[in-house]
Design an enzyme around this catalytic site. Structure first.
Site, PDB file in Angstrom:
ATOM      1  N   HIS A 260       0.848  -1.188   0.000  1.00  0.00           N
ATOM      2  CA  HIS A 260       0.000   0.000   0.000  1.00  0.00           C
ATOM      3  C   HIS A 260       0.879   1.232   0.000  1.00  0.00           C
ATOM      4  O   HIS A 260       1.951   1.226   0.614  1.00  0.00           O
ATOM      5  CB  HIS A 260      -0.931   0.013   1.225  1.00  0.00           C
ATOM      6  N   ASP A 311      -8.055  -5.028  -0.675  1.00  0.00           N
ATOM      7  CA  ASP A 311      -8.522  -5.845  -1.800  1.00  0.00           C
ATOM      8  C   ASP A 311      -8.281  -7.333  -1.608  1.00  0.00           C
ATOM      9  O   ASP A 311      -8.874  -8.143  -2.302  1.00  0.00           O
ATOM     10  CB  ASP A 311      -7.837  -5.396  -3.100  1.00  0.00           C
TER      11      ASP A 311
HETATM   12  N1  ACO Z   1       3.892  -7.673  -4.651  1.00  0.00           N
HETATM   13  C1  ACO Z   1       5.238  -7.741  -4.738  1.00  0.00           C
HETATM   14  N2  ACO Z   1       6.033  -6.678  -4.543  1.00  0.00           N
HETATM   15  C2  ACO Z   1       5.466  -5.504  -4.249  1.00  0.00           C
HETATM   16  C3  ACO Z   1       4.075  -5.374  -4.126  1.00  0.00           C
HETATM   17  C4  ACO Z   1       3.290  -6.516  -4.340  1.00  0.00           C
HETATM   18  N3  ACO Z   1       1.947  -6.445  -4.248  1.00  0.00           N
HETATM   19  N4  ACO Z   1       3.766  -4.093  -3.809  1.00  0.00           N
HETATM   20  C5  ACO Z   1       4.939  -3.460  -3.739  1.00  0.00           C
HETATM   21  N5  ACO Z   1       5.955  -4.295  -4.011  1.00  0.00           N
HETATM   22  C6  ACO Z   1       7.373  -3.971  -4.040  1.00  0.00           C
HETATM   23  C7  ACO Z   1       7.689  -3.327  -5.388  1.00  0.00           C
HETATM   24  O1  ACO Z   1       8.049  -4.267  -6.372  1.00  0.00           O
HETATM   25  C8  ACO Z   1       8.815  -2.415  -5.004  1.00  0.00           C
HETATM   26  O2  ACO Z   1       9.988  -3.165  -4.875  1.00  0.00           O
HETATM   27  P1  ACO Z   1      11.379  -2.589  -5.429  1.00  0.00           P
HETATM   28  O3  ACO Z   1      11.639  -1.371  -4.593  1.00  0.00           O
HETATM   29  O4  ACO Z   1      12.311  -3.734  -5.201  1.00  0.00           O
HETATM   30  O5  ACO Z   1      11.151  -2.254  -6.873  1.00  0.00           O
HETATM   31  C9  ACO Z   1       8.434  -1.942  -3.597  1.00  0.00           C
HETATM   32  O6  ACO Z   1       7.614  -2.984  -3.058  1.00  0.00           O
HETATM   33  C10 ACO Z   1       7.654  -0.641  -3.599  1.00  0.00           C
HETATM   34  O7  ACO Z   1       6.504  -0.801  -4.439  1.00  0.00           O
HETATM   35  P2  ACO Z   1       5.804   0.373  -5.258  1.00  0.00           P
HETATM   36  O8  ACO Z   1       4.941  -0.213  -6.313  1.00  0.00           O
HETATM   37  O9  ACO Z   1       6.835   1.384  -5.698  1.00  0.00           O
HETATM   38  O10 ACO Z   1       4.967   1.042  -4.112  1.00  0.00           O
HETATM   39  P3  ACO Z   1       3.824   2.078  -4.337  1.00  0.00           P
HETATM   40  O11 ACO Z   1       3.644   2.797  -3.080  1.00  0.00           O
HETATM   41  O12 ACO Z   1       4.036   2.885  -5.565  1.00  0.00           O
HETATM   42  O13 ACO Z   1       2.592   1.135  -4.700  1.00  0.00           O
HETATM   43  C11 ACO Z   1       0.783  -0.252  -4.674  1.00  0.00           C
HETATM   44  C12 ACO Z   1       1.570   0.793  -3.879  1.00  0.00           C
HETATM   45  C13 ACO Z   1       0.429   0.296  -6.072  1.00  0.00           C
HETATM   46  C14 ACO Z   1      -0.535  -0.533  -3.929  1.00  0.00           C
HETATM   47  C15 ACO Z   1       1.634  -1.534  -4.795  1.00  0.00           C
HETATM   48  O14 ACO Z   1       1.903  -2.054  -3.514  1.00  0.00           O
HETATM   49  C16 ACO Z   1       0.970  -2.577  -5.675  1.00  0.00           C
HETATM   50  O15 ACO Z   1       1.085  -2.513  -6.899  1.00  0.00           O
HETATM   51  N6  ACO Z   1       0.224  -3.547  -5.069  1.00  0.00           N
HETATM   52  C17 ACO Z   1      -0.491  -4.539  -5.832  1.00  0.00           C
HETATM   53  C18 ACO Z   1      -1.800  -3.928  -6.376  1.00  0.00           C
HETATM   54  C19 ACO Z   1      -2.832  -3.733  -5.308  1.00  0.00           C
HETATM   55  O16 ACO Z   1      -3.059  -4.589  -4.462  1.00  0.00           O
HETATM   56  N7  ACO Z   1      -3.510  -2.566  -5.377  1.00  0.00           N
HETATM   57  C20 ACO Z   1      -4.584  -2.224  -4.422  1.00  0.00           C
HETATM   58  C21 ACO Z   1      -4.143  -1.139  -3.493  1.00  0.00           C
HETATM   59  S1  ACO Z   1      -5.384  -0.746  -2.311  1.00  0.00           S
HETATM   60  C22 ACO Z   1      -6.507   0.143  -3.175  1.00  0.00           C
HETATM   61  O17 ACO Z   1      -6.242   0.806  -4.120  1.00  0.00           O
HETATM   62  C23 ACO Z   1      -7.878   0.062  -2.752  1.00  0.00           C
END
Ligand code: ACO
Length: 382
Positions: A260, A311
């Site tokens: 998140h 989610d």
């Molecule tokens: N699975 C695996 N790795 C992850 C995940 C995940 N779900 N989420 C984050 N990471 C990792 C990324 O790969 C990244 O690693 P790195 O630094 O080695 O490249 C690090 O954690 C940071 O992730 P970001 O995507 O840069 O974090 P951000 O704050 O931009 O994204 C987000 C948050 C979009 C929710 C992300 O965690 C994600 O894509 N999750 C999966 C999609 C999801 O569940 N979305 C629903 C969110 S809740 C809502 O909107 C109601």
């Protein structure tokens, strides 16, 4: 030029009194009330009232509020006619986005009147009609006639009734209600922000909600719950969770429903939905979905130190409510619209055009060469 903040992470884009996300302590509150207490003690209708008026209603206020919402449930005949013409293959979120936009042409208000009074009347119409649109499209695309709203049922139970034609039992209705409460608002999330951007131009509420639905659709936002259930189906067996998730992580793919932007120590909504998921599994006599989810949670924590978000467990709750998987995100919209409306009214009440700037990384100034003297560019030829 200021510093570019990728994804606007941590950027404060405005003030709000509607909901507060305290990511460091893993707390979400609506108008000062902790989401955990609201989910335990209130109905979705009370929460809508709270988000719109900043106070919880008394009994009389709630009765009048619910009556106003119920009166607005029926859909315009012309809209249902158009819905009948949509291909049955239309993704429900696309149908919802189009129908919300189309609702505006049936709104009896003067389109140029964006004053508070007419906007509040629009708010009741949109809030009451969204679940009806989602349920009606589900009936039509599966070859059934729409089910009329049942005036004895609240929003959650009536939604399940209109989808299936059967009055849900108390636990199912409560699970739906809690799901709606937990998704209702979340500060300046992407879809809410796009609603606020839209009305900051003094555009109308229907346009803003259409922007909201379109933004919610993406798999990094509300679309994640559908991806979660797709993943659970692909895994199918408790013993396959380990291999499946490890392979996914080794391919550097994200596990949907985890991580998140703000909650780095856990999403409080996920904890409540986890309990619901277990209860729904017990009711259905099928704990597989809960057990697989729990196993995946352990693996992702072990490997990535990431917590599940809202989610993740909502997917197994909705699955046990027999809701078709591609309706999960439209249901999210039926809840989040309460927050969108609150934010739209808040934006209107103290508006300034939202218009950030971009940091230029393109060509420096160059003169236009007459067309016959230009050399063919590789990308132009492609
Ligand atoms: N699975 C695996 N790795 C992850 C995940 C995940 N779900 N989420 C984050 N990471 C990792 C990324 O790969 C990244 O690693 P790195 O630094 O080695 O490249 C690090 O954690 C940071 O992730 P970001 O995507 O840069 O974090 P951000 O704050 O931009 O994204 C987000 C948050 C979009 C929710 C992300 O965690 C994600 O894509 N999750 C999966 C999609 C999801 O569940 N979305 C629903 C969110 S809740 C809502 O909107 C109601």
């Amino acid at each position: 030029m200021g510093t570019v903040v990728a994804g606007l992470e941590g950027v404060v884009a405005g003030v709000t009194r509607i909901s507060r996300v305290e990511g460091d302590v893993g707390r979400l509150s609506y108008c000062g009330y902790d989401i955990v207490e609201l989910a335990e003690q209130c109905s979705f209708e009370e929460v809508i009232y709270l988000l719109w008026y900043n106070e919880l209603p008394g009994r009389k206020q709630l009765r009048e509020f619910v009556a106003k919402l119920m009166a607005e449930r029926p859909l315009p005949t012309g809209l249902v006619y158009t819905m009948r013409t949509l291909p049955h293959t239309t993704p429900p979120m696309d149908a919802l986005r189009s129908c919300v936009s189309l609702l505006s042409v049936y709104d009896p208000e003067d389109p140029l009147d964006t004053g508070d009074e007419s906007n509040w009347r629009r708010a009741f119409r949109i809030m009451a009609k969204l679940p009806n649109i989602v349920a009606t499209f589900e009936r039509l695309r599966t070859g059934h006639e729409p089910v009329e709203p049942n005036p004895t049922l609240g929003i959650a139970a009536n939604f399940l009734y209109q989808m299936t034609g059967q009055i849900p039992n108390d636990l199912s209705a409560r699970a739906m209600d809690v799901g709606l409460i937990l998704h209702a608002d979340h500060e300046f999330n992407a879809s809410t922000f796009s609603c606020r951007v839209t009305v900051s131009t003094l555009s109308d509420m229907y346009s803003a909600i259409t922007s909201g639905v379109g933004t919610l659709k993406g798999p990094l936002h509300g679309g994640a719950n559908q991806e979660v259930i797709k993943m659970l189906h692909e895994i199918g067996l408790l013993d396959r969770c380990e291999t499946y998730i490890m392979e996914k992580l080794n391919r550097h793919e994200k596990v949907m429903g985890f991580g998140h932007r703000v909650y780095k120590n856990g999403d409080p909504r996920a904890a409540i939905l986890k309990k619901m998921s277990r209860m729904m599994g017990e009711q259905a006599g099928d704990l597989l979905w809960y057990q697989m989810s729990h196993r995946i949670e352990e693996i992702v924590w072990r490997e990535k130190k990431l917590h599940p978000n809202v989610d993740f467990y909502s997917a197994s709750v909705y699955h046990n409510l027999n809701i078709p998987h591609d309706q999960y995100t439209p249901i999210f919209a039926c809840s989040r619209v309460a927050g969108w409306i609150a934010h739209i009214m808040e934006q209107f009440s103290d508006n300034r055009l939202i218009r950030p700037v971009g940091d230029w990384v393109g060509y420096e100034y160059r003169p236009v060469v007459p067309i016959d003297q230009r050399e063919a560019q590789p990308q132009a030829a492609a």
